[in-house]
Design a protein around this motif. Structure first.
Motif, mmCIF file in Angstrom:
data_model
loop_
_atom_site.group_PDB
_atom_site.id
_atom_site.type_symbol
_atom_site.label_atom_id
_atom_site.label_comp_id
_atom_site.label_asym_id
_atom_site.label_seq_id
_atom_site.Cartn_x
_atom_site.Cartn_y
_atom_site.Cartn_z
ATOM 1 N N TYR A 193 -12.968 42.018 -66.230
ATOM 2 C CA TYR A 193 -12.738 41.488 -64.895
ATOM 3 C C TYR A 193 -11.494 42.078 -64.241
ATOM 4 O O TYR A 193 -11.439 42.208 -63.015
ATOM 5 C CB TYR A 193 -12.671 39.961 -64.932
ATOM 6 N N SER A 194 -10.503 42.461 -65.030
ATOM 7 C CA SER A 194 -9.306 43.065 -64.436
ATOM 8 C C SER A 194 -9.638 44.394 -63.767
ATOM 9 O O SER A 194 -9.058 44.742 -62.731
ATOM 10 C CB SER A 194 -8.216 43.259 -65.499
ATOM 11 N N ILE A 195 -10.594 45.142 -64.340
ATOM 12 C CA ILE A 195 -11.010 46.406 -63.730
ATOM 13 C C ILE A 195 -11.736 46.140 -62.408
ATOM 14 O O ILE A 195 -11.527 46.838 -61.407
ATOM 15 C CB ILE A 195 -11.902 47.207 -64.698
ATOM 16 N N ILE A 196 -12.584 45.121 -62.390
ATOM 17 C CA ILE A 196 -13.276 44.759 -61.149
ATOM 18 C C ILE A 196 -12.265 44.359 -60.077
ATOM 19 O O ILE A 196 -12.331 44.820 -58.929
ATOM 20 C CB ILE A 196 -14.285 43.621 -61.407
ATOM 21 N N TYR A 247 -12.542 26.783 -61.652
ATOM 22 C CA TYR A 247 -13.812 27.490 -61.472
ATOM 23 C C TYR A 247 -14.149 27.671 -59.991
ATOM 24 O O TYR A 247 -14.747 28.684 -59.602
ATOM 25 C CB TYR A 247 -14.941 26.772 -62.214
ATOM 26 N N GLU A 248 -13.780 26.718 -59.155
ATOM 27 C CA GLU A 248 -14.026 26.871 -57.719
ATOM 28 C C GLU A 248 -13.233 28.045 -57.152
ATOM 29 O O GLU A 248 -13.751 28.845 -56.355
ATOM 30 C CB GLU A 248 -13.671 25.575 -56.991
ATOM 31 N N VAL A 249 -11.983 28.155 -57.563
ATOM 32 C CA VAL A 249 -11.154 29.267 -57.082
ATOM 33 C C VAL A 249 -11.647 30.588 -57.671
ATOM 34 O O VAL A 249 -11.675 31.614 -56.980
ATOM 35 C CB VAL A 249 -9.667 29.029 -57.416
ATOM 36 N N ARG A 250 -12.040 30.563 -58.947
ATOM 37 C CA ARG A 250 -12.613 31.769 -59.546
ATOM 38 C C ARG A 250 -13.810 32.273 -58.746
ATOM 39 O O ARG A 250 -13.954 33.476 -58.515
ATOM 40 C CB ARG A 250 -13.060 31.498 -60.983
ATOM 41 N N GLU A 251 -14.663 31.337 -58.324
ATOM 42 C CA GLU A 251 -15.843 31.752 -57.578
ATOM 43 C C GLU A 251 -15.447 32.407 -56.261
ATOM 44 O O GLU A 251 -15.998 33.451 -55.879
ATOM 45 C CB GLU A 251 -16.770 30.555 -57.313
ATOM 46 N N LEU A 252 -14.475 31.817 -55.570
ATOM 47 C CA LEU A 252 -14.016 32.397 -54.317
ATOM 48 C C LEU A 252 -13.489 33.812 -54.507
ATOM 49 O O LEU A 252 -13.764 34.710 -53.697
ATOM 50 C CB LEU A 252 -12.920 31.514 -53.704
ATOM 51 N N LEU A 253 -12.739 34.018 -55.578
ATOM 52 C CA LEU A 253 -12.096 35.313 -55.801
ATOM 53 C C LEU A 253 -13.017 36.331 -56.465
ATOM 54 O O LEU A 253 -13.132 37.476 -55.998
ATOM 55 C CB LEU A 253 -10.844 35.123 -56.665
ATOM 56 N N GLU A 254 -13.680 35.936 -57.544
ATOM 57 C CA GLU A 254 -14.435 36.895 -58.340
ATOM 58 C C GLU A 254 -15.730 37.337 -57.675
ATOM 59 O O GLU A 254 -16.132 38.500 -57.820
ATOM 60 C CB GLU A 254 -14.707 36.324 -59.735
ATOM 61 N N GLY A 297 -10.163 46.636 -53.760
ATOM 62 C CA GLY A 297 -9.567 47.109 -52.517
ATOM 63 C C GLY A 297 -8.692 46.095 -51.810
ATOM 64 O O GLY A 297 -8.271 46.324 -50.672
ATOM 65 N N ASN A 298 -8.401 44.977 -52.477
ATOM 66 C CA ASN A 298 -7.555 43.948 -51.865
ATOM 67 C C ASN A 298 -6.508 43.512 -52.881
ATOM 68 O O ASN A 298 -6.793 42.673 -53.748
ATOM 69 C CB ASN A 298 -8.405 42.747 -51.419
ATOM 70 N N PRO A 299 -5.296 44.064 -52.803
ATOM 71 C CA PRO A 299 -4.271 43.740 -53.802
ATOM 72 C C PRO A 299 -3.847 42.279 -53.793
ATOM 73 O O PRO A 299 -3.424 41.752 -54.824
ATOM 74 C CB PRO A 299 -3.104 44.664 -53.431
ATOM 75 N N VAL A 300 -3.969 41.605 -52.657
ATOM 76 C CA VAL A 300 -3.599 40.182 -52.602
ATOM 77 C C VAL A 300 -4.601 39.353 -53.393
ATOM 78 O O VAL A 300 -4.235 38.441 -54.146
ATOM 79 C CB VAL A 300 -3.508 39.694 -51.140
ATOM 80 N N LEU A 301 -5.887 39.669 -53.243
ATOM 81 C CA LEU A 301 -6.929 38.989 -54.007
ATOM 82 C C LEU A 301 -6.683 39.180 -55.508
ATOM 83 O O LEU A 301 -6.771 38.224 -56.291
ATOM 84 C CB LEU A 301 -8.296 39.540 -53.597
ATOM 85 N N CYS A 331 -15.982 45.558 -55.059
ATOM 86 C CA CYS A 331 -15.888 46.589 -56.098
ATOM 87 C C CYS A 331 -17.135 47.471 -56.107
ATOM 88 O O CYS A 331 -17.043 48.702 -56.238
ATOM 89 C CB CYS A 331 -15.691 45.922 -57.460
ATOM 90 N N ALA A 332 -18.303 46.860 -55.957
ATOM 91 C CA ALA A 332 -19.556 47.631 -55.971
ATOM 92 C C ALA A 332 -19.582 48.674 -54.863
ATOM 93 O O ALA A 332 -20.202 49.737 -55.012
ATOM 94 C CB ALA A 332 -20.748 46.684 -55.822
ATOM 95 N N ALA A 333 -18.908 48.384 -53.763
ATOM 96 C CA ALA A 333 -18.939 49.281 -52.611
ATOM 97 C C ALA A 333 -17.913 50.403 -52.691
ATOM 98 O O ALA A 333 -17.989 51.355 -51.919
ATOM 99 C CB ALA A 333 -18.704 48.473 -51.336
ATOM 100 N N ARG A 334 -16.957 50.303 -53.658
ATOM 101 C CA ARG A 334 -15.863 51.271 -53.582
ATOM 102 C C ARG A 334 -15.356 51.803 -54.925
ATOM 103 O O ARG A 334 -14.500 52.677 -54.956
ATOM 104 C CB ARG A 334 -14.694 50.645 -52.823
#
Length: 221
Positions: A141-144, A88-95, A149-153, A102-105
């Motif tokens: 979430y996969s769509i988000i 969950y900690e890593v999810r928070e960092l990524l999601e 805009g960051n393929p590594v993320l 995503c909201a910006a682009r």
């Protein structure tokens, strides 16, 4: 004259389908943590050979959804709360970051796809189909992630997807949690649709906080 098309199903296709079926069975809670998997029974249930099953099990082991212990065979691991917290900690960092980006682009056609995936989750949330709840939430979430805009993320998140879905299935097994998730995901969708990166990050963080609490409760039952 059109070229000949080889329609023969390859063993690889059989293996991939077996991985998908077993993965969904784990996510939906059909196999509980600590359950030993009997190869002969799985072969009969899936209608595949033992070599194909073993290849599928190795794939699931790589995703850390099962463990294969010498002289004991495969089983569903009993994941600890410490492991859940780390996920969950890593999810928070990524999601949270992905939601804001995503909201910006996100382009209009992808926003429509996100809306359709939310509608699919709403339908799943009102049913007793635990597999549909997990898969439609993952699609949302996969769509988000695909539009951050960051393929590594996105790649890092995909590497955690199996374990994320495992805990998602556990938390959504609680009464009322699917409906709660729907409300939270709807807020996230609205923020993204409005192009509000700050609100999207806030909605994503709130959703994860509540999902984590639900996962904690489900592991205590």
């Amino acid at each position: 004259m059109p070229p000949e098309l080889n329609l023969q199903i390859s063993p690889r296709t059989v293996q991939q389908e077996a991985v998908g079926k077993l993965r969904l069975a784990i996510f939906s809670g059909l196999f509980q943590p600590g359950t030993r998997l009997v190869e002969s029974q799985l072969c009969a249930q899936l209608g595949i050979s033992r070599p194909s099953l073993r290849e599928a099990l190795r794939s699931l082991e790589a995703e850390r959804l099962i463990e294969i212990i010498p002289n004991r065979g495969p089983s569903i691991p009993s994941l600890s709360w410490d492991e859940a917290v780390a996920i969950y900690e890593v999810r928070e960092l990524l999601e949270v970051e992905a939601a804001g980006r995503c909201a910006a682009r996100i382009p209009p056609e992808q926003l429509q796809a996100l809306e359709r995936s939310l509608a699919a989750f709403a339908q799943a949330a009102s049913s007793n189909d635990s597999m549909a709840r997990v898969t439609t939430a993952a699609e949302f979430y996969s769509i988000i992630l695909a539009n951050c805009g960051n393929p590594v993320l996105e790649e890092l998140h995909r590497g955690l997807l199996a374990r994320i879905s495992f805990f998602r299935g556990r938390s959504m097994s609680l009464e009322g949690r699917a409906e709660g998730s729907l409300a939270e995901m709807t807020e996230l969708y609205k923020a993204i649709a409005n192009g509000d990166a700050k609100a999207a990050r806030k909605a994503a963080r709130q959703h994860l906080t509540r999902a984590k609490a639900a996962a904690r409760k489900s592991m205590d039952l």
